[in-house]
Enzyme design. Structure first.
Site, PDB file in Angstrom:
ATOM      1  N   CYS A 249       7.469  -3.123  -2.419  1.00 46.30           N
ATOM      2  CA  CYS A 249       6.611  -3.919  -1.556  1.00 46.30           C
ATOM      3  C   CYS A 249       5.337  -4.375  -2.278  1.00 46.30           C
ATOM      4  O   CYS A 249       5.393  -5.137  -3.225  1.00 46.30           O
ATOM      5  CB  CYS A 249       6.299  -3.140  -0.280  1.00 46.30           C
ATOM      6  SG  CYS A 249       5.681  -4.151   1.074  1.00 46.30           S
ATOM      7  N   HIS A 250       4.148  -3.902  -1.857  1.00 46.23           N
ATOM      8  CA  HIS A 250       2.898  -4.281  -2.504  1.00 46.23           C
ATOM      9  C   HIS A 250       2.568  -3.427  -3.729  1.00 46.23           C
ATOM     10  O   HIS A 250       1.650  -3.762  -4.480  1.00 46.23           O
ATOM     11  CB  HIS A 250       1.726  -4.170  -1.511  1.00 46.23           C
ATOM     12  CG  HIS A 250       1.692  -5.267  -0.491  1.00 46.23           C
ATOM     13  ND1 HIS A 250       2.476  -5.236   0.649  1.00 46.23           N
ATOM     14  CD2 HIS A 250       0.986  -6.425  -0.426  1.00 46.23           C
ATOM     15  CE1 HIS A 250       2.239  -6.325   1.371  1.00 46.23           C
ATOM     16  NE2 HIS A 250       1.347  -7.063   0.738  1.00 46.23           N
ATOM     17  N   ALA A 251       3.297  -2.345  -3.942  1.00 43.11           N
ATOM     18  CA  ALA A 251       2.955  -1.428  -5.030  1.00 43.11           C
ATOM     19  C   ALA A 251       3.083  -2.017  -6.434  1.00 43.11           C
ATOM     20  O   ALA A 251       2.429  -1.512  -7.352  1.00 43.11           O
ATOM     21  CB  ALA A 251       3.777  -0.140  -4.920  1.00 43.11           C
ATOM     22  N   PRO A 252       3.874  -3.074  -6.682  1.00 45.75           N
ATOM     23  CA  PRO A 252       3.836  -3.676  -8.010  1.00 45.75           C
ATOM     24  C   PRO A 252       2.447  -4.148  -8.443  1.00 45.75           C
ATOM     25  O   PRO A 252       2.214  -4.336  -9.642  1.00 45.75           O
ATOM     26  CB  PRO A 252       4.833  -4.836  -7.899  1.00 45.75           C
ATOM     27  CG  PRO A 252       5.858  -4.327  -6.949  1.00 45.75           C
ATOM     28  CD  PRO A 252       5.046  -3.593  -5.908  1.00 45.75           C
ATOM     29  N   TRP A 253       1.516  -4.329  -7.512  1.00 51.74           N
ATOM     30  CA  TRP A 253       0.125  -4.561  -7.892  1.00 51.74           C
ATOM     31  C   TRP A 253      -0.360  -3.484  -8.856  1.00 51.74           C
ATOM     32  O   TRP A 253      -1.119  -3.759  -9.789  1.00 51.74           O
ATOM     33  CB  TRP A 253      -0.760  -4.535  -6.658  1.00 51.74           C
ATOM     34  CG  TRP A 253      -1.071  -5.862  -6.050  1.00 51.74           C
ATOM     35  CD1 TRP A 253      -0.992  -7.095  -6.632  1.00 51.74           C
ATOM     36  CD2 TRP A 253      -1.562  -6.077  -4.722  1.00 51.74           C
ATOM     37  NE1 TRP A 253      -1.391  -8.064  -5.742  1.00 51.74           N
ATOM     38  CE2 TRP A 253      -1.743  -7.470  -4.568  1.00 51.74           C
ATOM     39  CE3 TRP A 253      -1.865  -5.233  -3.643  1.00 51.74           C
ATOM     40  CZ2 TRP A 253      -2.213  -8.037  -3.380  1.00 51.74           C
ATOM     41  CZ3 TRP A 253      -2.327  -5.798  -2.471  1.00 51.74           C
ATOM     42  CH2 TRP A 253      -2.498  -7.189  -2.343  1.00 51.74           C
TER      43      TRP A 253
END
Length: 221
Positions: A111-115
């Site tokens: 989800c957003h964790a690739p940030w």
């Protein structure tokens, strides 16, 4: 800290994590007989969310300043915009992620964790997916973004959203089971042999800054 690193997985998160993206991989890992530590910047518990609404809290097993990457065979980074945005700015989290990647241990990121991968400087040359709004950040960091339920690139496993969790957990368990078996047999680290399923045509040129000749050699193996 860990009694046996061969069967222990780290999950790094803080307040604002997407509940299912933490609890479902943790359940899958524990059901498979693996130990899981919830690691956070602070002790006590962390607050989960179901999209925009608060949900359950999860007890923290140890803090980032206590955690040693050598104690773990894999790392899971759940999403949640608030969680990922906070963790991407945490120096200790970045160091932990870099250490795990440097040891070729599985990184399962959703989800957003690739940030967090972007901020750790590890997106360049990697093929991955994420929540769609991150695709420009990934491309600007030198990665290749694709729209698939799960992408496995070497030791990196990525998915887009909670709906992808069955595929995400399947690949996570396959990779961690291989890593666990390799560690138990003394073949450590397991390296990239078990997970490199991104076709050469899908990879950006200059993977991780390597030259074209080295690129061809690595994809031919």
């Amino acid at each position: 800290m860990a009694e046996n690193a061969d069967d222990r997985v780290a999950v790094i998160a803080t307040d604002g994590f997407e509940e299912a993206e933490l609890t479902e991989p943790v359940k899958a890992l524990r059901d498979a007989g693996l130990k899981v530590d919830i690691i956070a910047p602070h002790s006590g518990s962390i607050q989960g969310f179901k999209h925009h609404d608060k949900s359950k809290t999860i007890p923290v097993d140890c803090t980032l300043d206590q955690a040693d990457p050598e104690d773990y065979i894999a790392l899971v980074l759940p999403g949640g915009a608030l969680n990922a945005d906070a963790m991407r700015m945490n120096d200790q989290a970045q160091d932990f992620i870099r250490a795990m990647d440097g040891a070729h241990k599985p990184l399962a990121i959703i989800c957003h964790a690739p940030w967090e991968l972007v901020s750790a400087g590890l997106a360049r040359g990697r093929t991955m997916t994420s929540w769609p709004t991150l695709q420009d950040d990934i491309r600007n960091a030198g990665g290749q973004w694709v729209d698939r339920e799960v992408v496995v690139d070497g030791n990196l496993i990525t998915s887009r959203k909670p709906d992808d969790l069955p595929a995400f957990n399947r690949e996570l368990l396959a990779r961690v089971t291989h890593q666990h078996a390799s560690a138990a047999a003394g073949d450590w680290p397991a390296g990239d042999a078990a997970g490199g399923r991104v076709a050469a045509s899908d990879r950006p040129q200059n993977r991780r800054g390597e030259g074209a000749g080295k690129q061809k050699a690595s994809t031919a193996q």
